[in-house]
Design an enzyme around this catalytic site. Structure first.
Site, mmCIF file in Angstrom:
data_model
loop_
_atom_site.group_PDB
_atom_site.id
_atom_site.type_symbol
_atom_site.label_atom_id
_atom_site.label_comp_id
_atom_site.label_asym_id
_atom_site.label_seq_id
_atom_site.Cartn_x
_atom_site.Cartn_y
_atom_site.Cartn_z
ATOM 1 C CB CYS A 86 7.406 2.484 -6.241
ATOM 2 S SG CYS A 86 8.040 3.506 -4.903
ATOM 3 C CB VAL A 143 8.986 -0.667 -1.946
ATOM 4 C CG1 VAL A 143 8.537 -2.034 -1.489
ATOM 5 C CG2 VAL A 143 7.904 -0.004 -2.791
ATOM 6 C CD GLU A 197 11.730 5.455 4.247
ATOM 7 O OE1 GLU A 197 11.451 6.265 3.333
ATOM 8 O OE2 GLU A 197 10.863 4.799 4.856
ATOM 9 C CB SER A 198 14.466 6.161 -2.243
ATOM 10 O OG SER A 198 13.825 7.394 -1.978
#
Length: 176
Positions: free
Chosen positions: A9, A50, A61-62
């Site tokens: 991811c 993820v 949440e990145s």
């Protein structure tokens, strides 16, 4: 600190790179995206996406995680020192989908896209914060999708690959 992660991811990759740049120790809990566990959906409803960071509380949440890491662990800084530069870096991250993400995923699905044009005009090299936000997709475009990068972007990537965090991510992608 724990990172709920998936190696393939790119959103997780941006958090892994930020954690490594900050020199933070963390443990990883790898999940299979093809068979998402129910507890992941509970942590990040409704889809169980993820990454999810556990630093005494759960944060998904990145984009949000990167902001949190910069606020909570300011040294070494990933954002520029001046407020205008900080705002511009955050804006680049906020506009990721229109700048690269939408066309990257359309290309990956074999749908009409402007990925080559988006890469040609990609704003990079302005801040480590924004570069970290974009580099996982550029790596994957080159390594997994066979995209020939514009010379300027290839050069930018070569420079970033001198950083151990980015070099490690390139190896993660190559091993998949």
């Amino acid at each position: 600190m724990k990172l709920i992660d998936a190696g393939r991811c790119p959103y997780c990759a941006r958090v892994r790179i930020a954690l490594q740049e900050k020199g933070l120790d963390y443990e990883t809990l790898e999940v299979d995206l093809a068979d998402r566990p129910a507890w992941l959906v509970e942590l990040n409803p409704p889809k169980g996406r993820v990454p999810v960071l556990d630093d005494g509380f759960t944060l998904p949440e990145s984009e949000v995680i990167m902001g949190y890491l910069e606020d909570r662990y300011p040294d070494p800084p990933l954002l520029p020192a001046d407020p205008g530069g900080r705002a511009e870096a955050r804006l680049l991250l906020h506009r990721f989908d229109e700048a690269l993400g939408d066309d990257y995923y359309a290309f990956r699905r074999g749908e009409p896209n402007a990925l080559a044009e988006k890469l040609e005009h990609l704003e990079v090299g302005q801040s480590l914060y924004a570069d970290i936000a974009y580099v996982p997709w550029v790596i994957r475009a080159r390594e997994m999708l066979g995209v020939t990068l514009p010379e300027r972007i290839e050069s930018w990537l070569e420079t970033l690959a001198q950083r151990p965090s980015v070099a490690r991510e390139i190896q993660v992608v190559r091993s998949q």
